[in-house]
Design an enzyme around this catalytic site. Structure first.
Site, short mmCIF file in Angstrom:
data_model
loop_
_atom_site.label_atom_id
_atom_site.label_comp_id
_atom_site.label_asym_id
_atom_site.label_seq_id
_atom_site.Cartn_x
_atom_site.Cartn_y
_atom_site.Cartn_z
CG ASN A 146 -2.12 -0.68 0.90
OD1 ASN A 146 -2.73 -0.54 0.20
ND2 ASN A 146 -2.09 -2.16 1.33
CG HIS B 51 -10.41 -3.38 8.28
ND1 HIS B 51 -9.68 -4.03 9.12
CD2 HIS B 51 -11.66 -4.38 7.58
CE1 HIS B 51 -10.36 -5.37 9.28
NE2 HIS B 51 -11.15 -5.75 8.54
C1 GRF Z 1 -3.01 -4.82 4.44
O1 GRF Z 1 -4.57 -5.68 3.53
C2 GRF Z 1 -3.67 -3.66 4.24
O2 GRF Z 1 -5.32 -3.98 4.21
C3 GRF Z 1 -3.68 -4.29 6.49
O3 GRF Z 1 -2.93 -4.54 6.28
C4 GRF Z 1 -2.21 -5.23 4.91
C5 GRF Z 1 -0.45 -4.66 4.15
O4 GRF Z 1 0.12 -4.42 2.91
N1 GRF Z 1 -4.22 -2.87 7.40
P1 GRF Z 1 1.38 -4.19 3.54
O5 GRF Z 1 2.15 -3.97 4.42
O6 GRF Z 1 0.78 -2.82 2.67
O7 GRF Z 1 1.75 -4.54 2.09
#
Ligand code: GRF
Length: 210
Positions: free
Chosen positions: A14, A110
């Site tokens: 993300n 989320h």
């Molecule tokens: C994602 O699925 C987000 O929705 C959750 O934690 C995960 C993080 O993944 N809160 P990344 O580290 O961004 O790959």
């Protein structure tokens, strides 16, 4: 220009979506000024370094309590003059001092359609395991403001995808990331930076462009 801090603990896909969106000029009136990781080993820190964004570690193991860690984090974010905090897979529970320091200025992503499959214990693959076990036909992602209640703050954006008959938690997780999370988070951050998110009780009104 609003200064953004992205808080991470793991892979940081993300975070990468935000960095890529910024590179394409899609984070209007905002700039990622810092990445703060709860773990020194998070791959997200490498992503930050590659993008030339300063990375910091605030490790829970260095503090006696979540409250002490939260206080250190708030100090660091204030020193850095941060106006928007983005929780992008940040795995430590922060205490209410964090919300008090940044009221309606912390966004979380989320991987489910809140209020489903949310709250204490709903993180990582557990979210998708629960969605599959319940038999829902749609799941997705939610970006919301952080309030003292876990996953309970005002909802900014949501996007749904279909749950398919042979989905495993891993397959569903990947679909939700690709089709929902990596799109919604940059959009929500850009809207915030343009002052286009107006919190009205539990609801968030999205204002038109000026
Ligand atoms: C994602 O699925 C987000 O929705 C959750 O934690 C995960 C993080 O993944 N809160 P990344 O580290 O961004 O790959």
């Amino acid at each position: 220009m609003k200064r953004i801090a992205v808080l991470v603990s793991g892979g940081g896909t993300n975070l990468q979506a935000l960095i890529d969106a910024q590179g394409r000029g899609e984070i209007i009136n905002g700039s990622i000024a810092a990445v703060v990781s709860s773990s020194p080993d998070a791959y997200a820190l490498e992503r930050a370094e590659k993008a030339g964004i300063p990375g910091y570690v605030i490790d829970r193991r260095d503090y006696s309590s979540n409250r002490a860690m939260t206080a250190a984090l708030v100090d660091k974010l204030r020193q850095l003059d941060i106006q928007l905090v983005v929780l992008a897979g940040f795995m430590t529970i922060l205490t209410e001092e964090m919300v008090r320091a940044f009221p309606n200025a912390i966004l979380n992503i989320h991987p489910a359609l809140i209020p489903s499959f949310a709250g204490p214990g709903c993180y990582g693959l557990h979210v998708h395991e629960k969605a599959l076990a319940y038999g829902v036909k749609l799941s997705g992602a939610t970006v919301h403001f952080v309030s003292p209640e876990c996953d309970g703050g005002p909802i900014v954006l949501q996007k749904a995808v279909e749950v398919l008959p042979d989905d495993t938690p891993e397959v569903l997780q990947r679909r939700i990331m690709e089709q929902c999370e990596w799109k919604l988070l940059p959009q929500a951050v850009s809207l915030f930076c343009q002052d286009r998110l107006k919190v009205e009780g539990r609801a968030v009104r999205i204002l038109d462009c000026l």
